[in-house]
Scaffold this motif. Sequence first.
Motif, PDB file in Angstrom:
ATOM      1  N   HIS A 209      65.538   6.223 146.509  1.00 39.39           N
ATOM      2  CA  HIS A 209      64.204   5.854 147.341  1.00 39.39           C
ATOM      3  C   HIS A 209      63.327   6.867 146.803  1.00 39.39           C
ATOM      4  CE1 HIS A 209      66.670   3.491 150.303  1.00 39.39           C
ATOM      5  NE2 HIS A 209      67.577   4.502 150.219  1.00 39.39           N
TER       6      HIS A 209
ATOM      7  N   CYS B 157      58.150   3.664 151.012  1.00 37.93           N
ATOM      8  CA  CYS B 157      59.004   4.185 150.237  1.00 37.93           C
ATOM      9  C   CYS B 157      58.536   3.672 148.692  1.00 37.93           C
ATOM     10  CB  CYS B 157      60.523   3.416 150.264  1.00 37.93           C
ATOM     11  SG  CYS B 157      61.648   3.620 148.979  1.00 37.93           S
TER      12      CYS B 157
ATOM     13  N   GLU C 282      60.174   3.311 145.655  1.00 42.91           N
ATOM     14  CA  GLU C 282      61.106   2.967 144.664  1.00 42.91           C
ATOM     15  C   GLU C 282      61.679   1.991 145.174  1.00 42.91           C
ATOM     16  OE1 GLU C 282      62.293   5.682 142.227  1.00 42.91           O
ATOM     17  OE2 GLU C 282      62.851   3.778 141.297  1.00 42.91           O
ATOM     18  N   PHE C 283      61.872   0.797 144.221  1.00 42.14           N
ATOM     19  CA  PHE C 283      62.521  -0.360 144.860  1.00 42.14           C
ATOM     20  C   PHE C 283      64.054  -0.150 145.094  1.00 42.14           C
ATOM     21  CE2 PHE C 283      64.760  -4.568 144.000  1.00 42.14           C
ATOM     22  CZ  PHE C 283      64.431  -5.142 145.171  1.00 42.14           C
ATOM     23  N   CYS C 284      64.248  -0.315 146.196  1.00 38.89           N
ATOM     24  CA  CYS C 284      65.838   0.020 146.743  1.00 38.89           C
ATOM     25  C   CYS C 284      66.565  -0.989 147.232  1.00 38.89           C
ATOM     26  CB  CYS C 284      65.610   1.253 147.636  1.00 38.89           C
ATOM     27  SG  CYS C 284      64.399   1.073 149.160  1.00 38.89           S
TER      28      CYS C 284
ATOM     29  N   HIS D  34      62.967  -3.177 150.961  1.00 40.28           N
ATOM     30  CA  HIS D  34      62.590  -2.142 150.468  1.00 40.28           C
ATOM     31  C   HIS D  34      60.917  -2.117 151.181  1.00 40.28           C
ATOM     32  CE1 HIS D  34      60.025   0.084 147.603  1.00 40.28           C
ATOM     33  NE2 HIS D  34      59.363  -0.937 147.206  1.00 40.28           N
TER      34      HIS D  34
ATOM     35  N   MET E 224      60.344  -0.326 154.342  1.00 37.64           N
ATOM     36  CA  MET E 224      60.551   1.142 154.352  1.00 37.64           C
ATOM     37  C   MET E 224      59.280   1.798 154.568  1.00 37.64           C
ATOM     38  SD  MET E 224      63.751   2.601 152.363  1.00 37.64           S
ATOM     39  CE  MET E 224      63.711   4.088 152.859  1.00 37.64           C
TER      40      MET E 224
HETATM   41 CU1  CUA Z   1      63.700   2.710 149.994  1.00 36.11          CU
HETATM   42 CU2  CUA Z   1      62.525   1.411 148.615  1.00 36.11          CU
END
Ligand code: CUA
Length: 330
Positions: A174, A209, A211-213, A217, A220
């Motif tokens: 993340h 967030c 960062e693609f998680c 996502h 977040m």
């Molecule tokens: Cu955690 Cu995107």
Amino acid sequence: MRRRNSLVLFVAALAALVAAGAATAANGGFTPPAPHSPNASRIGDAYWFVFAFCAFIFVVVEVTLVVFIVRFRHRGRGREVEGPQIRGHTRLELAWTAGPALILAIIAAFTFYELPGIKNAPAATGANRLTVRVEGHQFYWQFVYPGGQVSIDRMVVPVGKVVHLTIVSPDVAHSWWVPALGGKTDAIPGQTNHTFFVADKPGVYEGRCAEFCGIQHAEMQAEVAAVSAAQFDSFLASHAAGSRTVGNETVVGACAKCHGFQGQGLVGPAIAGNSLLNDTRGLTALLRAGRPPTRTPFGMPAVGKTWSQAQLDATIAALKRTYGKGTGGG
Ligand code: CUA
């Protein structure tokens, strides 16, 4: 006449640039938000410094382009007529080689000058320093304070204090990002990253967030609330890991985003009235270990992997309270 044309074009281009500046002053979305931490303000300085050169080069190139288009248009000349044959111009060529090199050197020097203040927290000890553990989870942020207190998705800190962040992830990568309070810092499994901020005035600073998680996502989102010392103390008092408040926050942040705020099911199955709510052991195992994607398309992340027993108990109690009605779970 030609000179007047060029002048008009130049003034028009400048006016457009000034108007663009005014439009973005309200932060139309592509300039950084106003900084509220020393590191964020240095990042902002670097942004505007580079932007000034970009704007200057843009004006020079575009104005010259438009002037040349107007000035050297064919004016009824035949297409086959050759233009004047021009040899090189040493001084001009030297200038357009040395100029960009000089600009890059100036930008690099300025960046290196700003860098220490972006990377290094101001010295602070004892009461003027706070360390918060930031855990990036699929799909929520968990904040753990020095006394073991917990909050989800909303970090609360005293204004003016040097806040050191210890950033980790128990699942996937993340990225912690609250633009007004500094740059991005990745939350990477198996690694501990550090950053800091000092909120200069009370307020709520939004982050997310970066960062693609995974599937949720976009959910977040994070908030940092900078408050007075007294408000911070009362926040800590109400956020013991085993408290009802933390149980509720955990359900909203860690469960409801995938199972629906009414527990009606979303990317995860419905949990309202689910019989698992009466099976504390089964529920504990599920929260601790998650479930591989066999019975549902996405499986379930191990959302409760890092919770203390107190937080786990508070969360299970909150789940029963919120979604267990009519199933005998109290
Ligand atoms: Cu955690 Cu995107």
